[in-house]
Design a protein around this motif. Structure first.
Motif, PDB file in Angstrom:
ATOM      1  N   UNK A 249       0.898  -1.076   0.080  1.00  0.00           N
ATOM      2  CA  UNK A 249      -0.030  -0.157  -0.131  1.00  0.00           C
ATOM      3  C   UNK A 249       0.885   1.316   0.115  1.00  0.00           C
ATOM      4  N   UNK A 250       1.881   1.127   0.816  1.00  0.00           N
ATOM      5  CA  UNK A 250       2.730   2.497   0.901  1.00  0.00           C
ATOM      6  C   UNK A 250       3.445   2.576  -0.520  1.00  0.00           C
ATOM      7  N   UNK A 251       3.775   1.774  -1.386  1.00  0.00           N
ATOM      8  CA  UNK A 251       4.498   1.862  -2.375  1.00  0.00           C
ATOM      9  C   UNK A 251       3.211   2.335  -3.469  1.00  0.00           C
ATOM     10  N   UNK A 252       2.341   1.812  -3.245  1.00  0.00           N
ATOM     11  CA  UNK A 252       1.101   2.577  -4.436  1.00  0.00           C
ATOM     12  C   UNK A 252       0.943   3.843  -4.177  1.00  0.00           C
ATOM     13  N   UNK A 253       1.044   4.285  -2.834  1.00  0.00           N
ATOM     14  CA  UNK A 253       0.735   5.614  -2.260  1.00  0.00           C
ATOM     15  C   UNK A 253       1.800   6.541  -3.013  1.00  0.00           C
ATOM     16  N   UNK A 254       3.012   6.234  -2.870  1.00  0.00           N
ATOM     17  CA  UNK A 254       4.035   6.968  -3.354  1.00  0.00           C
ATOM     18  C   UNK A 254       4.060   6.855  -4.800  1.00  0.00           C
ATOM     19  N   UNK A 255       3.693   6.121  -5.718  1.00  0.00           N
ATOM     20  CA  UNK A 255       3.386   6.172  -6.959  1.00  0.00           C
ATOM     21  C   UNK A 255       2.197   7.205  -7.479  1.00  0.00           C
ATOM     22  N   UNK A 256       1.223   6.907  -6.626  1.00  0.00           N
ATOM     23  CA  UNK A 256      -0.060   7.660  -6.970  1.00  0.00           C
ATOM     24  C   UNK A 256       0.076   9.235  -6.700  1.00  0.00           C
ATOM     25  N   UNK A 257       0.873   9.454  -5.614  1.00  0.00           N
ATOM     26  CA  UNK A 257       1.030  10.887  -5.227  1.00  0.00           C
ATOM     27  C   UNK A 257       1.263  12.008  -6.249  1.00  0.00           C
ATOM     28  N   UNK A 258       2.255  11.511  -7.330  1.00  0.00           N
ATOM     29  CA  UNK A 258       2.595  12.341  -8.312  1.00  0.00           C
ATOM     30  C   UNK A 258       1.246  12.780  -9.224  1.00  0.00           C
ATOM     31  N   UNK A 259       0.513  11.764  -9.385  1.00  0.00           N
ATOM     32  CA  UNK A 259      -0.641  11.834 -10.348  1.00  0.00           C
ATOM     33  C   UNK A 259      -1.754  12.665  -9.591  1.00  0.00           C
ATOM     34  N   UNK A 260      -1.976  12.479  -8.384  1.00  0.00           N
ATOM     35  CA  UNK A 260      -3.044  13.204  -7.690  1.00  0.00           C
ATOM     36  C   UNK A 260      -2.796  14.390  -7.009  1.00  0.00           C
ATOM     37  N   UNK A 261      -1.410  14.750  -6.958  1.00  0.00           N
ATOM     38  CA  UNK A 261      -0.874  16.027  -6.551  1.00  0.00           C
ATOM     39  C   UNK A 261      -0.706  17.154  -7.649  1.00  0.00           C
ATOM     40  N   UNK A 262      -0.965  16.846  -8.845  1.00  0.00           N
ATOM     41  CA  UNK A 262      -0.663  17.544  -9.873  1.00  0.00           C
ATOM     42  C   UNK A 262      -1.963  18.258 -10.261  1.00  0.00           C
ATOM     43  N   UNK A 263      -1.858  19.496 -11.203  1.00  0.00           N
ATOM     44  CA  UNK A 263      -2.941  20.206 -11.400  1.00  0.00           C
ATOM     45  C   UNK A 263      -4.291  19.218 -12.242  1.00  0.00           C
ATOM     46  N   UNK A 264      -5.375  19.500 -11.846  1.00  0.00           N
ATOM     47  CA  UNK A 264      -6.496  18.690 -12.082  1.00  0.00           C
ATOM     48  C   UNK A 264      -7.746  19.371 -12.655  1.00  0.00           C
ATOM     49  N   UNK A 265      -8.820  18.895 -13.054  1.00  0.00           N
ATOM     50  CA  UNK A 265      -9.755  19.376 -13.838  1.00  0.00           C
ATOM     51  C   UNK A 265     -11.163  18.851 -13.143  1.00  0.00           C
ATOM     52  N   UNK A 266     -11.861  19.929 -12.515  1.00  0.00           N
ATOM     53  CA  UNK A 266     -13.139  19.568 -11.773  1.00  0.00           C
ATOM     54  C   UNK A 266     -14.151  19.533 -13.145  1.00  0.00           C
ATOM     55  N   UNK A 267     -14.643  18.554 -13.091  1.00  0.00           N
ATOM     56  CA  UNK A 267     -15.600  18.121 -14.277  1.00  0.00           C
ATOM     57  C   UNK A 267     -16.903  18.543 -13.926  1.00  0.00           C
ATOM     58  N   UNK A 268     -17.275  18.331 -12.777  1.00  0.00           N
ATOM     59  CA  UNK A 268     -18.797  18.560 -12.194  1.00  0.00           C
ATOM     60  C   UNK A 268     -18.809  18.735 -10.679  1.00  0.00           C
TER      61      UNK A 268
END
Length: 352
Positions: A249-268
């Motif tokens: 789980x810690x490994x997944x968290x580290x990999x996902x952090x980059x994706x979920x901390x970047x600029x994102x688009x609120x769709x609705x």
């Protein structure tokens, strides 16, 4: 995290009375009962659909309150009082309106995810604001509180009480839309042969309960930030994090952090026309797009169905997709934002 861009559809709009845009949301039945008890034992993800609500979207399509008027109420034999379409809005006077009162036994039992009854001693909820760990503010602005009860901003539903919903007022959910570009064996983006636009892919789950393909998502826990919910729901349903060891789980968290901390688009962001809605309790959601531009982050993550997902995989996006409820509409907004392929028919593209 970088602040999300405001959704063009709703910019500057504060809905009044029944002027609320309604979409469905993937509502998790919460398979991890030991962490967050399910709000019911029914297939919640099969309940919500896209329906009109007296407000225009970017395609100038009119929407009206619909699923929140259906009977019998989910998981019961309770019939709503009939509400004619011209009397849904609260601004329309209706002296003879006589809604049925109903709150499910599973809610009245007092689980951690539910409020007490409105008149219970010691219960004085702070509506239209954050109330301790519970977010009672609506994504659509202030709602009316009448006789101590919050009033559904989408209009009359023919039913008072909370039904199967835990909270008086808004019940918040979140839908993470994770995307990447489709690439060939050489790593080059794949363009559609007719439109010439690059093809976008998103992580889709097949629900165990409905058998429909959908966006992974679920309910916001008390005190949890929406960004944390989006990330948690993706991990639980698309990466099966609940069954992983602490190290995995810690490994997944580290990999996902980059994706979920970047600029994102609120769709609705906003109200959801859901058959569990009542005059005093309703669903709201925030759908957010997290895009992996290079594909490097998601290519290294092993997709594995978890929680209440039966199957998970990358799916090519186009108008031919048959997705659960309004998720196709959310996905279409993402393709417009990213300039990706959607339809071979130019007439189906919508413009503001």
């Amino acid at each position: 995290a970088v602040a999300a861009e405001p959704m063009p559809l709703l910019a500057g709009v504060l809905p009044r009375a029944v002027a609320v845009l309604s979409f469905s949301v993937l509502l998790s039945a919460r398979g991890a009962a030991q962490r967050r008890p399910a709000q019911s034992n029914l297939p919640a993800t099969c309940w919500s659909y896209l329906h009109p609500v007296n407000m225009f979207n970017s395609c100038n399509v009119k929407f009206h309150h619909s699923k929140a008027l259906t009977s019998p109420y989910p998981g019961s034999h309770v019939e709503r009082s009939h509400v004619p379409e011209d009397k849904v809005g609260w601004l329309t006077e209706w002296k003879d309106y006589n809604p049925v009162e109903y709150t499910a036994k599973s809610v009245l039992a007092g689980p951690s995810w539910a409020d007490p009854q409105i008149n219970d001693e010691g219960f004085s909820p702070k509506f239209n604001e954050r109330d301790g760990e519970v977010e009672r503010k609506s994504l659509n602005g202030s709602y009316v509180v009448e006789n101590g009860r919050p009033r559904n901003p989408g209009g009359r539903t023919g039913l008072t009480g909370r039904g199967l919903l835990g909270r008086w007022g808004p019940n918040h959910a979140a839908d993470p839309i994770v995307t990447r570009w489709k690439r060939d064996g050489s790593g080059n983006k794949v363009a559609h042969p007719v439109t010439g636009k690059n093809i976008l892919q998103f992580v889709a789950i097949k629900r165990r309960d409905c058998g429909e393909w959908a966006i992974p998502g679920g309910m916001v826990d008390p005190g949890e930030k929406i960004t944390a919910t989006l990330k948690r729901e993706f991990e639980e349903e698309a990466l099966n994090s609940l069954q992983k060891s602490p190290e995995e789980k810690a490994k997944l968290e580290k990999q996902l952090q980059k994706l979920f901390s970047q600029e994102h688009f609120v769709v609705y962001r906003g109200y959801v026309d859901d058959p569990r809605n009542t005059d005093n309790a309703w669903m709201e959601t925030e759908a957010v797009n997290y895009h992996d531009e290079t594909g490097e982050t998601m290519d290294n993550l092993p997709l594995e169905a978890g929680d209440d997902a039966g199957v998970v995989k990358w799916v090519d996006i186009s108008e031919k997709l048959e997705l659960y409820a309004s998720h196709s509409y959310f996905i279409k907004l993402v393709t417009e934002k990213r300039g990706a392929h959607w339809s071979e028919d130019p007439a189906s593209e919508c413009h503001e």
